[in-house]
Design a protein around this motif. Sequence first.
Motif, PDB file in Angstrom:
ATOM      1  N   LEU A   1      17.184 -69.812  49.790  1.00 35.51           N
ATOM      2  CA  LEU A   1      18.173 -70.324  48.768  1.00 35.51           C
ATOM      3  C   LEU A   1      16.763 -69.857  47.267  1.00 35.51           C
ATOM      4  O   LEU A   1      17.659 -69.928  46.497  1.00 35.51           O
ATOM      5  N   GLN A   2      15.822 -71.115  47.399  1.00 32.42           N
ATOM      6  CA  GLN A   2      15.013 -70.867  46.719  1.00 32.42           C
ATOM      7  C   GLN A   2      14.548 -69.083  46.521  1.00 32.42           C
ATOM      8  O   GLN A   2      13.709 -68.927  45.326  1.00 32.42           O
ATOM      9  N   ASP A   3      14.048 -68.817  47.669  1.00 34.62           N
ATOM     10  CA  ASP A   3      12.697 -67.763  48.013  1.00 34.62           C
ATOM     11  C   ASP A   3      13.853 -66.959  48.775  1.00 34.62           C
ATOM     12  O   ASP A   3      13.478 -66.107  49.858  1.00 34.62           O
ATOM     13  N   PRO A   4      14.706 -65.741  48.063  1.00 34.35           N
ATOM     14  CA  PRO A   4      15.424 -64.685  48.805  1.00 34.35           C
ATOM     15  C   PRO A   4      14.011 -63.586  49.224  1.00 34.35           C
ATOM     16  O   PRO A   4      14.714 -62.925  50.923  1.00 34.35           O
ATOM     17  N   SER A   5      13.186 -63.990  49.126  1.00 32.47           N
ATOM     18  CA  SER A   5      12.272 -62.336  50.028  1.00 32.47           C
ATOM     19  C   SER A   5      11.500 -62.979  51.302  1.00 32.47           C
ATOM     20  O   SER A   5      10.926 -62.398  51.911  1.00 32.47           O
ATOM     21  N   LEU A   6      12.104 -64.421  51.376  1.00 32.37           N
ATOM     22  CA  LEU A   6      11.439 -64.637  52.947  1.00 32.37           C
ATOM     23  C   LEU A   6      12.711 -64.251  54.222  1.00 32.37           C
ATOM     24  O   LEU A   6      12.375 -64.008  55.464  1.00 32.37           O
ATOM     25  N   ALA A   7      13.671 -63.375  53.713  1.00 35.87           N
ATOM     26  CA  ALA A   7      14.453 -63.097  54.547  1.00 35.87           C
ATOM     27  C   ALA A   7      15.114 -61.366  54.324  1.00 35.87           C
ATOM     28  O   ALA A   7      15.474 -61.709  52.938  1.00 35.87           O
ATOM     29  N   PRO A   8      15.629 -60.711  55.223  1.00 37.97           N
ATOM     30  CA  PRO A   8      16.548 -59.329  54.550  1.00 37.97           C
ATOM     31  C   PRO A   8      17.302 -59.661  53.880  1.00 37.97           C
ATOM     32  O   PRO A   8      18.219 -61.263  53.759  1.00 37.97           O
ATOM     33  N   PRO A   9      18.215 -59.525  52.808  1.00 44.12           N
ATOM     34  CA  PRO A   9      18.715 -59.036  51.621  1.00 44.12           C
ATOM     35  C   PRO A   9      20.212 -59.665  52.595  1.00 44.12           C
ATOM     36  O   PRO A   9      20.585 -59.593  53.277  1.00 44.12           O
ATOM     37  N   GLY A  10      20.988 -61.150  51.907  1.00 47.80           N
ATOM     38  CA  GLY A  10      21.498 -61.517  52.598  1.00 47.80           C
ATOM     39  C   GLY A  10      21.571 -62.346  53.694  1.00 47.80           C
ATOM     40  O   GLY A  10      23.075 -63.435  54.322  1.00 47.80           O
ATOM     41  N   ARG A  11      20.568 -62.640  54.030  1.00 48.16           N
ATOM     42  CA  ARG A  11      20.104 -62.703  55.267  1.00 48.16           C
ATOM     43  C   ARG A  11      19.555 -64.787  55.018  1.00 48.16           C
ATOM     44  O   ARG A  11      18.445 -64.238  53.836  1.00 48.16           O
ATOM     45  N   HIS A  12      19.372 -65.446  55.672  1.00 56.28           N
ATOM     46  CA  HIS A  12      18.829 -66.435  55.255  1.00 56.28           C
ATOM     47  C   HIS A  12      17.969 -67.040  56.770  1.00 56.28           C
ATOM     48  O   HIS A  12      18.023 -67.278  58.206  1.00 56.28           O
ATOM     49  N   VAL A  13      17.136 -68.126  56.397  1.00 58.67           N
ATOM     50  CA  VAL A  13      16.440 -68.286  57.431  1.00 58.67           C
ATOM     51  C   VAL A  13      16.154 -70.165  56.703  1.00 58.67           C
ATOM     52  O   VAL A  13      16.710 -70.609  55.699  1.00 58.67           O
ATOM     53  N   MET A  14      16.102 -70.903  58.178  1.00 60.83           N
ATOM     54  CA  MET A  14      16.719 -72.902  57.972  1.00 60.83           C
ATOM     55  C   MET A  14      15.327 -73.044  58.979  1.00 60.83           C
ATOM     56  O   MET A  14      15.745 -72.912  60.318  1.00 60.83           O
ATOM     57  N   SER A  15      14.839 -74.010  58.754  1.00 63.42           N
ATOM     58  CA  SER A  15      13.785 -74.754  59.240  1.00 63.42           C
ATOM     59  C   SER A  15      14.111 -76.294  59.158  1.00 63.42           C
ATOM     60  O   SER A  15      14.725 -76.744  58.340  1.00 63.42           O
ATOM     61  N   VAL A  16      13.943 -76.445  60.581  1.00 63.11           N
ATOM     62  CA  VAL A  16      15.479 -77.717  60.580  1.00 63.11           C
ATOM     63  C   VAL A  16      13.901 -78.535  61.737  1.00 63.11           C
ATOM     64  O   VAL A  16      13.410 -78.144  63.343  1.00 63.11           O
ATOM     65  N   TYR A  17      14.175 -79.925  60.902  1.00 63.21           N
ATOM     66  CA  TYR A  17      12.793 -80.779  61.440  1.00 63.21           C
ATOM     67  C   TYR A  17      13.433 -81.931  62.233  1.00 63.21           C
ATOM     68  O   TYR A  17      14.541 -82.129  61.751  1.00 63.21           O
ATOM     69  N   VAL A  18      13.173 -82.226  64.077  1.00 57.39           N
ATOM     70  CA  VAL A  18      13.537 -82.354  64.522  1.00 57.39           C
ATOM     71  C   VAL A  18      12.795 -84.199  65.114  1.00 57.39           C
ATOM     72  O   VAL A  18      11.800 -83.405  65.370  1.00 57.39           O
TER      73      VAL A  18
END
Length: 529
Positions: A390-407
């Motif tokens: 959401l802050q840095d779209p360059s981390l994924a292909p256009p329109g895609r996202h990464v989600m970092s989940v601390y468990v």
Amino acid sequence: MPPPHDSPIVIGAGHNGLTTAFYLARAGLKPLVLERRSVVGGAAVTEEIASGYRSPTLAHAIGPLRPSVARDMQLARRGVEFLHPDPRLIALSPDGRALEFASDMARTAEAIRAFSPKDAERYPEFCSTMARLGGFLSGILESTPPSLSAPGTGELWDLLKVGRRFRALGRKDGYRLLRWGPMAVADLVAEWFETDLLQAAIAARGIFGTAQGPWSAGTGALLLLNAAIDPAPGGSSVTVKGGPGALTSAMAQAAREAGAEIRTGAAVARVSVRDGRATGVVLEDGTEIEGSAVVSNADPRRTFLELVDPIELDPGFLAKIRHYRCPGTAAKMNLALTAFPVFQGVGNPGTLRGRLHIGPDIDYLERAFDASKYGEISLEPYLDIAIPTLQDPSLAPPGRHVMSVYVQYAPYKLAAGHDWTTERDVLASRVMRVLDRYAPGIEQLVEHREVITPIDLERKYGLTGGHIFHGEPSLDQLFTMRPILGWAQYRTPIAGLYLCGAGTHPGGGITAGSGQNAAREIVKQEIRR
Ligand SMILES: Cc1cc2nc3c(=O)[nH]c(=O)nc-3n(C[C@H](O)[C@H](O)[C@H](O)COP(=O)(O)OP(=O)(O)OC[C@H]3O[C@@H](n4cnc5c(N)ncnc54)[C@H](O)[C@@H]3O)c2cc1C
């Protein structure tokens, strides 16, 4: 070419090792940093989790980093762009509501009003109290813990100054500080607030990364210590464009420019000791490298129980290190998503630039902890989430996202009959089940998932016991007792061998605190020699 003999060797290029190396280099000591992995950064890295997707593999928020370190390393000039999302944190409720912790206190109080007008009234006073107590403690984080057996004149002087600052806090705050530290964070937050979600989101700062639950005594101290790093009740959501790896790459560049040499793919197998003094290291491939001193960024157990021949250490010291508690309770899941998930209660996805908290009440968090006491994975884990794209779209292909989940809680040592090879999928399915409750349908968006168990934290990232902070931050392992009583000044019983990682005061988190403090002490010792 082996380095000249007057160079100290730093084992590990975590952000603390890099910080120490930078300051040693600035003092003219030309350190050689040896990192076992192929990348620098330790737990502060950004790595590819699937083709085209890059994620903060482990930590997703930055401490925050000590401003003096950012300044000294000229991180801004090196292109490091710190991002300060606002709201910092959104706590999700299973009833579909969400509570936003904005940087602005009044805005957060207004958000709280929808849950409880009484809590909204109390929130500003809680914030200012945390800021005052945190402000007092921040000075302690920056100092080297005093020697208790033979304090020098300088240390006594510093203690006197601490005493005067404590008096300046006034009777009420002084009393609060002494009383809250040993308390269970659950009791502490309940004295201020009645809203479950608010209590739990704040209490989470007292248990993050620990083998303790909100009802564990002493978790109040962790809330206060976190307030010393960042007093806002929602905690730090600072990150860096490009993820934590962009930060540590720039820190490595700063260290190199100051005169340090950094070698990756160089795993240290042993610290060489001659006549009670560290004289260098032996790498796993057998290469011997001499050094004027050795500084370990590895955790205390790894340093003393794996890298040093036990014959060089007093049995009493070794016994204490064996008792240093280091089993972790955290795991990580990094998701590659084909689209942005819709979270219930969050109208504007743009507000999700900070962190998301899942753990809606104290009992939920305590139950999650309970399971870990018996070697079980929480049925419903506590989650701390970031969506860095959401802050840095360059981390994924256009329109895609990464989600970092601390468990949390995923205990390092599982109950008899279970191991992390089989439980990896159990963990993943429990996390997905919880996520699906707050973001229905999220499972269909997952193109790839990376599951990092405590065993992976140990084997791949070198964190003994999988402990994210290099050892439990409990009252008996903090300040003058970190890692153990009598050895909190970054020195060790072996002359010329030092510690600089999160297992030393002030401890874990990407603050560079341990690395900066250690460098100050090492320079004093090594220049004086
Ligand atoms: C899953 C997870 C989530 C976290 N979340 C946050 C967060 O949101 N915010 C936050 O502030 N902190 C967070 N933390 C904590 C924070 O990342 C750590 O406390 C911090 O990065 C520790 O830094 P360090 O330099 O002391 O050690 P490390 O980063 O652990 O670095 C130690 C380095 O030493 C190397 N090493 C070890 N042994 C050897 C050897 N024998 N030879 C050569 N090299 C060796 C390792 O490979 C590693 O690179 C998290 C940590 C984890 C694991």
